[in-house]
Design a protein around this motif. Structure first.
Motif, PDB file in Angstrom:
ATOM      1  N   ALA A 276       5.332 -54.319 -40.679  1.00 54.96           N
ATOM      2  CA  ALA A 276       4.097 -54.210 -41.458  1.00 54.96           C
ATOM      3  C   ALA A 276       3.589 -52.778 -41.416  1.00 54.96           C
ATOM      4  N   ARG A 277       2.767 -52.439 -42.426  1.00 54.10           N
ATOM      5  CA  ARG A 277       2.236 -51.075 -42.523  1.00 54.10           C
ATOM      6  C   ARG A 277       0.713 -51.099 -42.645  1.00 54.10           C
ATOM      7  N   PRO A 278       0.029 -51.372 -41.545  1.00 60.28           N
ATOM      8  CA  PRO A 278      -1.443 -51.420 -41.604  1.00 60.28           C
ATOM      9  C   PRO A 278      -2.100 -50.055 -41.531  1.00 60.28           C
ATOM     10  N   GLY A 279      -1.318 -49.009 -41.208  1.00 58.48           N
ATOM     11  CA  GLY A 279      -1.883 -47.658 -41.189  1.00 58.48           C
ATOM     12  C   GLY A 279      -1.821 -47.002 -39.826  1.00 58.48           C
ATOM     13  N   ALA A 280      -1.969 -45.696 -39.827  1.00 54.87           N
ATOM     14  CA  ALA A 280      -1.938 -44.926 -38.577  1.00 54.87           C
ATOM     15  C   ALA A 280      -3.096 -45.338 -37.674  1.00 54.87           C
ATOM     16  N   GLY A 281      -2.825 -45.380 -36.389  1.00 57.84           N
ATOM     17  CA  GLY A 281      -3.855 -45.708 -35.413  1.00 57.84           C
ATOM     18  C   GLY A 281      -4.006 -47.184 -35.109  1.00 57.84           C
ATOM     19  N   VAL A 282      -3.363 -48.048 -35.912  1.00 58.77           N
ATOM     20  CA  VAL A 282      -3.526 -49.489 -35.709  1.00 58.77           C
ATOM     21  C   VAL A 282      -2.825 -49.947 -34.437  1.00 58.77           C
ATOM     22  N   HIS A 283      -1.691 -49.347 -34.142  1.00 60.18           N
ATOM     23  CA  HIS A 283      -0.977 -49.704 -32.917  1.00 60.18           C
ATOM     24  C   HIS A 283      -1.901 -49.569 -31.705  1.00 60.18           C
ATOM     25  N   ALA A 284      -2.589 -48.449 -31.597  1.00 60.11           N
ATOM     26  CA  ALA A 284      -3.486 -48.210 -30.466  1.00 60.11           C
ATOM     27  C   ALA A 284      -4.688 -49.149 -30.496  1.00 60.11           C
ATOM     28  N   SER A 285      -5.231 -49.391 -31.675  1.00 57.14           N
ATOM     29  CA  SER A 285      -6.403 -50.261 -31.762  1.00 57.14           C
ATOM     30  C   SER A 285      -6.061 -51.696 -31.400  1.00 57.14           C
ATOM     31  N   LEU A 286      -4.855 -52.138 -31.736  1.00 55.45           N
ATOM     32  CA  LEU A 286      -4.451 -53.483 -31.355  1.00 55.45           C
ATOM     33  C   LEU A 286      -4.262 -53.592 -29.836  1.00 55.45           C
ATOM     34  N   ARG A 287      -3.731 -52.546 -29.228  1.00 48.61           N
ATOM     35  CA  ARG A 287      -3.608 -52.560 -27.764  1.00 48.61           C
ATOM     36  C   ARG A 287      -4.995 -52.662 -27.126  1.00 48.61           C
ATOM     37  N   ALA A 288      -5.945 -51.944 -27.691  1.00 49.45           N
ATOM     38  CA  ALA A 288      -7.310 -52.007 -27.157  1.00 49.45           C
ATOM     39  C   ALA A 288      -7.908 -53.397 -27.316  1.00 49.45           C
ATOM     40  N   ALA A 289      -7.426 -54.120 -28.344  1.00 48.89           N
ATOM     41  CA  ALA A 289      -7.911 -55.477 -28.584  1.00 48.89           C
ATOM     42  C   ALA A 289      -7.112 -56.525 -27.819  1.00 48.89           C
ATOM     43  N   GLY A 290      -6.082 -56.092 -27.065  1.00 47.94           N
ATOM     44  CA  GLY A 290      -5.334 -57.013 -26.230  1.00 47.94           C
ATOM     45  C   GLY A 290      -3.989 -57.457 -26.772  1.00 47.94           C
ATOM     46  N   PHE A 291      -3.476 -56.750 -27.802  1.00 46.10           N
ATOM     47  CA  PHE A 291      -2.221 -57.157 -28.420  1.00 46.10           C
ATOM     48  C   PHE A 291      -1.181 -56.038 -28.329  1.00 46.10           C
ATOM     49  N   ALA A 292       0.013 -56.396 -27.865  1.00 44.95           N
ATOM     50  CA  ALA A 292       1.121 -55.446 -27.833  1.00 44.95           C
ATOM     51  C   ALA A 292       2.016 -55.704 -29.032  1.00 44.95           C
ATOM     52  N   VAL A 293       2.126 -54.716 -29.918  1.00 46.35           N
ATOM     53  CA  VAL A 293       3.084 -54.754 -31.018  1.00 46.35           C
ATOM     54  C   VAL A 293       3.991 -53.535 -30.868  1.00 46.35           C
ATOM     55  N   ARG A 294       5.103 -53.568 -31.545  1.00 48.42           N
ATOM     56  CA  ARG A 294       6.086 -52.492 -31.402  1.00 48.42           C
ATOM     57  C   ARG A 294       5.708 -51.308 -32.279  1.00 48.42           C
ATOM     58  N   ARG A 295       5.513 -50.143 -31.667  1.00 46.47           N
ATOM     59  CA  ARG A 295       5.299 -48.928 -32.460  1.00 46.47           C
ATOM     60  C   ARG A 295       6.599 -48.619 -33.195  1.00 46.47           C
ATOM     61  N   CYS A 296       6.495 -47.977 -34.344  1.00 43.90           N
ATOM     62  CA  CYS A 296       7.687 -47.759 -35.164  1.00 43.90           C
ATOM     63  C   CYS A 296       7.978 -46.295 -35.462  1.00 43.90           C
ATOM     64  N   ASP A 297       7.191 -45.385 -34.892  1.00 37.39           N
ATOM     65  CA  ASP A 297       7.484 -43.973 -35.126  1.00 37.39           C
ATOM     66  C   ASP A 297       8.686 -43.498 -34.324  1.00 37.39           C
ATOM     67  N   THR A 298       9.297 -44.390 -33.538  1.00 38.01           N
ATOM     68  CA  THR A 298      10.526 -44.052 -32.818  1.00 38.01           C
ATOM     69  C   THR A 298      11.774 -44.498 -33.586  1.00 38.01           C
ATOM     70  N   PHE A 299      11.592 -45.078 -34.759  1.00 38.28           N
ATOM     71  CA  PHE A 299      12.707 -45.441 -35.628  1.00 38.28           C
ATOM     72  C   PHE A 299      12.864 -44.375 -36.713  1.00 38.28           C
ATOM     73  N   PRO A 300      14.020 -43.748 -36.834  1.00 38.14           N
ATOM     74  CA  PRO A 300      14.221 -42.803 -37.941  1.00 38.14           C
ATOM     75  C   PRO A 300      13.925 -43.467 -39.287  1.00 38.14           C
ATOM     76  N   GLY A 301      13.141 -42.788 -40.103  1.00 37.17           N
ATOM     77  CA  GLY A 301      12.763 -43.307 -41.410  1.00 37.17           C
ATOM     78  C   GLY A 301      11.408 -43.969 -41.447  1.00 37.17           C
ATOM     79  N   LEU A 302      10.770 -44.153 -40.277  1.00 33.94           N
ATOM     80  CA  LEU A 302       9.438 -44.745 -40.220  1.00 33.94           C
ATOM     81  C   LEU A 302       8.486 -43.785 -39.514  1.00 33.94           C
ATOM     82  N   ASP A 303       7.177 -44.074 -39.626  1.00 36.28           N
ATOM     83  CA  ASP A 303       6.178 -43.241 -38.956  1.00 36.28           C
ATOM     84  C   ASP A 303       5.150 -44.142 -38.288  1.00 36.28           C
ATOM     85  N   ASP A 304       4.057 -43.543 -37.800  1.00 35.64           N
ATOM     86  CA  ASP A 304       3.103 -44.320 -37.006  1.00 35.64           C
ATOM     87  C   ASP A 304       2.183 -45.201 -37.851  1.00 35.64           C
TER      88      ASP A 304
END
Length: 328
Positions: A276-304
């Motif tokens: 999914a592409r909810p936008g930059a910064g969502v990964h961190a905000s979800l962690r703050a809300a108690g949810f671990a999702v996989r960041r994707c800026d470590t996959f070539p061809g994707l970003d944060d």
């Protein structure tokens, strides 16, 4: 780019784990019993031969077509060392361990980045590539490529490696076919929730399988892992696998409907995760809300701006969707 980053690093204690693509149900009783019973044989060195025979029969292949491995990751390490690859190509975005294995073997992999829905265009692969690695369905996109498109990549002087770690239903699978110049890498750890056991295998031409076997460290596959491989080929396992796949399909549909309702861009998936592409910064905000999702800026061809969400039962996904909708 940290190609060694994986979802298990995201799933820290206290967070709801939507980062690791392991089925959330516990291993079934028949599998637990097989693994527990194997403990009585730990005084002997492990022998993967019966497991390889069971896996071969399961895929209607010859015994010499199968190599049991310590998870799919070991398979990629062996493949990277198999030849002095001149122009290895990894089709991305996808699982990054093939890149890591090639780099560790002194080979610099070239990337073919898929866009436009992340579907495979065989013409994008350089004609002189002597190694091509592709996932099907692909991690993290969830896209499933036609078997014919992957088969078309094969040619003299080239090895095509298909990562089918998440092909739980057999659709577009090449595991049951003996194709010249093709290897299929499989994993048992995701569907059966045994990631800590390290159980995978490779299917291919007998000569190539024999060469990989010569590179493999002795006793690489443990006795419990071999027991799990045998157990996962039984009729009971086939029936349970179908039931688990149906559950995942229903759970994924619930998640994707929720993403649609929230107006969040995502890639239609055929895997136990959704990109999914909810936008930059969502990964961190979800962690703050108690949810671990996989960041994707470590996959070539994707970003944060991208995240990968593991499919979970509706009550879990609904809470995640609520957290996404509550963002400012």
């Amino acid at each position: 780019m940290n190609l060694r980053h994986h979802g298990d690093r995201e799933a820290t204690p206290g967070l709801v784990d939507l980062a690791v693509n392991v089925h959330p149900a516990p291993m079934p009783p028949w599998l637990r019993e097989a693994i527990a019973s194997s403990v009585d044989d730990l005084a002997r060195y492990p022998d993967p031969t019966p497991a390889e025979a069971a896996l071969a029969a399961h895929h209607h292949r010859g015994r010499s077509d199968v190599l049991a491995t310590s998870g799919a990751a070991e398979a990629f390490t062996l493949i990277a060392r198999l030849r002095p690859w001149r122009r290895p190509v990894v089709v991305h975005p996808q699982f990054t361990e093939p890149d890591v294995a090639l780099a560790s073997a002194g080979r610099a992999p070239e990337h073919v980045i898929l866009d436009g829905g992340f579907t495979l265009d065989p013409a994008a692969v350089p004609d002189d590539a002597d190694l091509v690695v592709i996932g099907n369905p692909t991690n993290p996109t969830g896209v499933r490529h036609p078997a014919a498109a992957i088969r078309s990549l094969t040619r003299d002087g080239r090895l095509v490696v298909v990562d089918e770690a998440f092909n739980d239903d057999g659709t577009e699978s090449l595991a049951g076919e003996l194709v010249a110049g093709l290897l299929v890498v499989r994993s048992l750890t995701k569907l059966w929730a045994i990631a800590g056991l390290r159980a995978g295998y490779v299917l291919g031409e007998p000569t190539t399988i024999a060469e990989l076997r010569d590179l493999q460290p002795p006793w690489s596959v443990s006795t419990p892992a071999a027991a799990a491989m045998i157990a996962c080929t039984t009729d009971e396992a086939v029936t349970d696998a179908k039931a688990r796949h149906v559950d995942v399909e229903q759970w994924r549909e619930h998640l994707e409907r929720g993403l649609d309702a929230a107006g969040i861009e995502h890639v239609p998936s055929t895997a136990p995760f959704v990109l999914a592409r909810p936008g930059a910064g969502v990964h961190a905000s979800l962690r703050a809300a108690g949810f671990a999702v996989r960041r994707c800026d470590t996959f070539p061809g994707l970003d944060d701006s991208w995240i990968r969400i593991a499919v979970r039962p509706p009550e879990v996904s609904t809470k995640l969707l609520e957290a996404l909708s509550a963002r400012p």
